[in-house]
Design a protein around this motif. Sequence first.
Motif, PDB file in Angstrom:
ATOM      1  N   CYS A  19     -11.987  16.770  10.741  1.00  0.00           N
ATOM      2  CA  CYS A  19     -11.971  18.022  11.496  1.00  0.00           C
ATOM      3  C   CYS A  19     -11.286  17.840  12.849  1.00  0.00           C
ATOM      4  CB  CYS A  19     -13.398  18.541  11.677  1.00  0.00           C
ATOM      5  SG  CYS A  19     -13.450  20.243  12.242  1.00  0.00           S
ATOM      6  N   SER A  20     -11.431  16.691  13.443  1.00  0.00           N
ATOM      7  CA  SER A  20     -10.776  16.417  14.724  1.00  0.00           C
ATOM      8  C   SER A  20      -9.321  16.008  14.537  1.00  0.00           C
ATOM      9  CB  SER A  20     -11.505  15.300  15.470  1.00  0.00           C
ATOM     10  OG  SER A  20     -12.798  15.707  15.817  1.00  0.00           O
ATOM     11  N   VAL A  21      -9.085  15.108  13.614  1.00  0.00           N
ATOM     12  CA  VAL A  21      -7.754  14.535  13.430  1.00  0.00           C
ATOM     13  C   VAL A  21      -6.766  15.548  12.859  1.00  0.00           C
ATOM     14  CG1 VAL A  21      -6.473  12.743  12.182  1.00  0.00           C
ATOM     15  CG2 VAL A  21      -8.683  12.214  13.196  1.00  0.00           C
ATOM     16  N   GLU A  22      -7.233  16.473  12.029  1.00  0.00           N
ATOM     17  CA  GLU A  22      -6.326  17.409  11.361  1.00  0.00           C
ATOM     18  C   GLU A  22      -5.493  18.220  12.344  1.00  0.00           C
ATOM     19  OE1 GLU A  22      -9.379  19.497   9.287  1.00  0.00           O
ATOM     20  OE2 GLU A  22      -9.384  21.177  10.674  1.00  0.00           O
ATOM     21  N   HIS A  23      -5.972  18.365  13.543  1.00  0.00           N
ATOM     22  CA  HIS A  23      -5.300  19.211  14.522  1.00  0.00           C
ATOM     23  C   HIS A  23      -4.234  18.480  15.325  1.00  0.00           C
ATOM     24  CE1 HIS A  23      -8.361  22.186  13.716  1.00  0.00           C
ATOM     25  NE2 HIS A  23      -9.274  21.258  13.912  1.00  0.00           N
ATOM     26  N   VAL A  24      -4.273  17.173  15.344  1.00  0.00           N
ATOM     27  CA  VAL A  24      -3.410  16.444  16.268  1.00  0.00           C
ATOM     28  C   VAL A  24      -2.327  15.595  15.600  1.00  0.00           C
ATOM     29  CG1 VAL A  24      -5.102  16.400  18.127  1.00  0.00           C
ATOM     30  CG2 VAL A  24      -5.072  14.543  16.471  1.00  0.00           C
ATOM     31  N   LEU A  25      -2.439  15.324  14.315  1.00  0.00           N
ATOM     32  CA  LEU A  25      -1.419  14.518  13.656  1.00  0.00           C
ATOM     33  C   LEU A  25      -0.134  15.321  13.482  1.00  0.00           C
ATOM     34  CD1 LEU A  25      -3.383  12.617  10.876  1.00  0.00           C
ATOM     35  CD2 LEU A  25      -2.576  11.737  13.064  1.00  0.00           C
ATOM     36  N   ALA A  26       0.962  14.701  13.825  1.00  0.00           N
ATOM     37  CA  ALA A  26       2.270  15.336  13.642  1.00  0.00           C
ATOM     38  C   ALA A  26       2.549  15.482  12.147  1.00  0.00           C
ATOM     39  CB  ALA A  26       3.345  14.486  14.306  1.00  0.00           C
ATOM     40  N   PRO A  27       3.342  16.477  11.770  1.00  0.00           N
ATOM     41  CA  PRO A  27       3.661  16.657  10.344  1.00  0.00           C
ATOM     42  C   PRO A  27       4.226  15.400   9.695  1.00  0.00           C
ATOM     43  CG  PRO A  27       4.367  18.576  11.581  1.00  0.00           C
ATOM     44  CD  PRO A  27       3.916  17.545  12.581  1.00  0.00           C
ATOM     45  N   ASN A  28       5.089  14.664  10.392  1.00  0.00           N
ATOM     46  CA  ASN A  28       5.654  13.455   9.813  1.00  0.00           C
ATOM     47  C   ASN A  28       4.585  12.388   9.598  1.00  0.00           C
ATOM     48  OD1 ASN A  28       7.948  11.993   8.803  1.00  0.00           O
ATOM     49  ND2 ASN A  28       7.799  10.729  10.634  1.00  0.00           N
ATOM     50  N   THR A  29       3.627  12.295  10.501  1.00  0.00           N
ATOM     51  CA  THR A  29       2.532  11.343  10.332  1.00  0.00           C
ATOM     52  C   THR A  29       1.709  11.708   9.100  1.00  0.00           C
ATOM     53  OG1 THR A  29       2.464  10.995  12.727  1.00  0.00           O
ATOM     54  CG2 THR A  29       0.539  10.271  11.457  1.00  0.00           C
ATOM     55  N   MET A  30       1.448  12.998   8.913  1.00  0.00           N
ATOM     56  CA  MET A  30       0.705  13.435   7.717  1.00  0.00           C
ATOM     57  C   MET A  30       1.483  13.087   6.450  1.00  0.00           C
ATOM     58  SD  MET A  30      -2.317  14.681   8.076  1.00  0.00           S
ATOM     59  CE  MET A  30      -2.477  15.447   6.482  1.00  0.00           C
ATOM     60  N   ARG A  31       2.778  13.331   6.471  1.00  0.00           N
ATOM     61  CA  ARG A  31       3.590  13.002   5.291  1.00  0.00           C
ATOM     62  C   ARG A  31       3.526  11.507   5.000  1.00  0.00           C
ATOM     63  NH1 ARG A  31       6.842  17.135   7.498  1.00  0.00           N
ATOM     64  NH2 ARG A  31       8.098  15.653   8.688  1.00  0.00           N
ATOM     65  N   ARG A  32       3.569  10.695   6.045  1.00  0.00           N
ATOM     66  CA  ARG A  32       3.513   9.244   5.857  1.00  0.00           C
ATOM     67  C   ARG A  32       2.146   8.795   5.330  1.00  0.00           C
ATOM     68  NH1 ARG A  32       7.439   6.026   7.850  1.00  0.00           N
ATOM     69  NH2 ARG A  32       9.191   7.100   8.812  1.00  0.00           N
ATOM     70  N   LEU A  33       1.071   9.415   5.819  1.00  0.00           N
ATOM     71  CA  LEU A  33      -0.265   9.097   5.293  1.00  0.00           C
ATOM     72  C   LEU A  33      -0.360   9.462   3.819  1.00  0.00           C
ATOM     73  CD1 LEU A  33      -2.888  10.075   8.009  1.00  0.00           C
ATOM     74  CD2 LEU A  33      -2.593   7.854   6.928  1.00  0.00           C
ATOM     75  N   LYS A  34       0.155  10.623   3.466  1.00  0.00           N
ATOM     76  CA  LYS A  34       0.123  11.050   2.061  1.00  0.00           C
ATOM     77  C   LYS A  34       0.934  10.105   1.188  1.00  0.00           C
ATOM     78  CE  LYS A  34      -0.758  15.923   2.904  1.00  0.00           C
ATOM     79  NZ  LYS A  34      -0.250  17.294   2.813  1.00  0.00           N
ATOM     80  N   ARG A  35       2.083   9.712   1.701  1.00  0.00           N
ATOM     81  CA  ARG A  35       2.914   8.783   0.945  1.00  0.00           C
ATOM     82  C   ARG A  35       2.227   7.431   0.786  1.00  0.00           C
ATOM     83  NH1 ARG A  35       9.079   8.854   0.646  1.00  0.00           N
ATOM     84  NH2 ARG A  35       9.484   6.883  -0.360  1.00  0.00           N
ATOM     85  N   PHE A  36       1.566   6.961   1.849  1.00  0.00           N
ATOM     86  CA  PHE A  36       0.817   5.707   1.779  1.00  0.00           C
ATOM     87  C   PHE A  36      -0.282   5.807   0.719  1.00  0.00           C
ATOM     88  CE2 PHE A  36      -2.884   3.188   3.155  1.00  0.00           C
ATOM     89  CZ  PHE A  36      -2.345   1.922   3.034  1.00  0.00           C
ATOM     90  N   TRP A  37      -1.015   6.942   0.712  1.00  0.00           N
ATOM     91  CA  TRP A  37      -2.086   7.102  -0.269  1.00  0.00           C
ATOM     92  C   TRP A  37      -1.523   7.090  -1.685  1.00  0.00           C
ATOM     93  CZ3 TRP A  37      -6.222  11.550  -0.517  1.00  0.00           C
ATOM     94  CH2 TRP A  37      -7.241  11.160  -1.385  1.00  0.00           C
ATOM     95  N   LYS A  38      -0.396   7.754  -1.877  1.00  0.00           N
ATOM     96  CA  LYS A  38       0.219   7.741  -3.208  1.00  0.00           C
ATOM     97  C   LYS A  38       0.561   6.310  -3.619  1.00  0.00           C
ATOM     98  CE  LYS A  38       2.230  12.349  -3.308  1.00  0.00           C
ATOM     99  NZ  LYS A  38       3.478  13.125  -3.344  1.00  0.00           N
ATOM    100  N   TYR A  39       1.062   5.533  -2.676  1.00  0.00           N
ATOM    101  CA  TYR A  39       1.386   4.134  -2.954  1.00  0.00           C
ATOM    102  C   TYR A  39       0.134   3.349  -3.334  1.00  0.00           C
ATOM    103  CZ  TYR A  39       2.843  -0.682  -2.243  1.00  0.00           C
ATOM    104  OH  TYR A  39       3.085  -2.023  -2.418  1.00  0.00           O
ATOM    105  N   VAL A  40      -0.915   3.528  -2.565  1.00  0.00           N
ATOM    106  CA  VAL A  40      -2.172   2.823  -2.833  1.00  0.00           C
ATOM    107  C   VAL A  40      -2.722   3.241  -4.196  1.00  0.00           C
ATOM    108  CG1 VAL A  40      -4.584   2.588  -2.111  1.00  0.00           C
ATOM    109  CG2 VAL A  40      -2.755   2.417  -0.413  1.00  0.00           C
ATOM    110  N   GLU A  41      -2.717   4.537  -4.472  1.00  0.00           N
ATOM    111  CA  GLU A  41      -3.244   5.024  -5.751  1.00  0.00           C
ATOM    112  C   GLU A  41      -2.410   4.544  -6.936  1.00  0.00           C
ATOM    113  OE1 GLU A  41      -6.174   6.879  -6.483  1.00  0.00           O
ATOM    114  OE2 GLU A  41      -6.536   6.043  -4.496  1.00  0.00           O
ATOM    115  N   ALA A  42      -1.120   4.356  -6.726  1.00  0.00           N
ATOM    116  CA  ALA A  42      -0.245   3.893  -7.803  1.00  0.00           C
ATOM    117  C   ALA A  42      -0.355   2.391  -8.030  1.00  0.00           C
ATOM    118  CB  ALA A  42       1.201   4.274  -7.497  1.00  0.00           C
TER     119      ALA A  42
END
Length: 155
Positions: free
Chosen positions: A105-128
């Motif tokens: 709830c706190s972090v969702e407001h402050v992460l830049a869009p590129n940081t969110m994309r990188r986190l999502k990409r990292f998670w996809k890598y980890v899940e794969a």
Amino acid sequence: MTEIGALSESLEDYLEVIYHLVEEKKVERVRDIANRKGVKMSSVVGALRRLSAAELIHYRAREYVELTDAGEELAKLVAARHEFLTNFFMEVLGVDAQTADDEACSVEHVLAPNTMRRLKRFWKYVEANPRLRDRFKELNPPGEIDVEAPLPDGP
């Protein structure tokens, strides 16, 4: 379109609450929003006026609140970021559900869009890579960890 960070965290939270109430009930009232957020109705009215001025909702006193198209788009984005971060904190980092939800709830407001994309990409890598995921979880069991402790050798 209004982007994440253009509004205060509080107003983004109000949009997210309205969005979830619409999903559940199809309509939202000041009382419902106040109950969900645990705040006074007067606080909700002030926030609704600011959201209305930003053209993210339609609101008139003693009537239902409706998201505009722009408001719905931003609310969906905030809700999706919240859900992703909560799941990331729980599934990847092993954080308990309540802490994950609170911190998302706190972090969702402050992460830049590129940081969110990188986190999502990292998670996809980890899940794969289940071996990597399982090894990380083995090295980082739920609960408190000592970040200064050395990591064991090996994959």
